[in-house]
Design a protein around this motif. Sequence first.
Motif, PDB file in Angstrom:
ATOM      1  N   GLU A  90       3.229   5.864  -2.820  1.00 37.75           N
ATOM      2  CA  GLU A  90       4.438   6.539  -3.324  1.00 37.75           C
ATOM      3  C   GLU A  90       4.423   6.631  -4.852  1.00 37.75           C
ATOM      4  N   LEU A  91       4.030   5.517  -5.486  1.00 37.13           N
ATOM      5  CA  LEU A  91       3.965   5.498  -6.954  1.00 37.13           C
ATOM      6  C   LEU A  91       2.936   6.517  -7.450  1.00 37.13           C
ATOM      7  N   ARG A  92       1.763   6.543  -6.763  1.00 35.25           N
ATOM      8  CA  ARG A  92       0.719   7.500  -7.149  1.00 35.25           C
ATOM      9  C   ARG A  92       1.235   8.944  -7.003  1.00 35.25           C
ATOM     10  N   ARG A  93       1.968   9.227  -5.901  1.00 32.83           N
ATOM     11  CA  ARG A  93       2.519  10.559  -5.670  1.00 32.83           C
ATOM     12  C   ARG A  93       3.513  10.935  -6.774  1.00 32.83           C
ATOM     13  N   LEU A  94       4.372   9.978  -7.142  1.00 31.00           N
ATOM     14  CA  LEU A  94       5.346  10.235  -8.213  1.00 31.00           C
ATOM     15  C   LEU A  94       4.644  10.499  -9.546  1.00 31.00           C
TER      16      LEU A  94
ATOM     17  N   ALA B  71       0.835  -1.206   0.000  1.00 33.84           N
ATOM     18  CA  ALA B  71       0.000   0.000   0.000  1.00 33.84           C
ATOM     19  C   ALA B  71       0.871   1.257   0.000  1.00 33.84           C
ATOM     20  N   ARG B  72       1.973   1.244   0.804  1.00 32.39           N
ATOM     21  CA  ARG B  72       2.892   2.395   0.821  1.00 32.39           C
ATOM     22  C   ARG B  72       3.526   2.603  -0.555  1.00 32.39           C
ATOM     23  N   GLU B  73       3.907   1.493  -1.196  1.00 30.87           N
ATOM     24  CA  GLU B  73       4.488   1.589  -2.547  1.00 30.87           C
ATOM     25  C   GLU B  73       3.485   2.192  -3.529  1.00 30.87           C
TER      26      GLU B  73
END
Length: 126
Positions: A24-28, A19-21
């Motif tokens: 993070e991916l969504r933020r990037l 979920a954190r990944e």
Amino acid sequence: VRSARDAQRAQHAAGAAAAREVVELRRLLDEERLIRRDEAAWRAAGEERLRQRRLVAVATAMRRAHGRWRRERLQEALAVWIEDITITARVAAIAQRVALRVHGAPPNWWTPAVENAARQLARRVD
């Protein structure tokens, strides 16, 4: 029971890490999308500035050409007007001479103002 609990914790930890990944991916991806949007806006603003500059250049060129055209037309009109004046002055001088020869006196439209104007024009013509 303990091994099942450990397995469950490990599964939860793996899920949380995934979920954190994802976050993070969504933020990037959002950041990249914003950068692309800003670049596109910057390009559009540059193109708009260029278009405005071209429009101003065209308008300036048209205004200068129109001014040149007006000056040329005015010069032509002035030349024609001066030519008309000189012809009128010559005709008036000839008419006065003819009237003096024929009648011994100038015609009744030959006022002192007309005579003065004819003298001035004749001086300019000669």
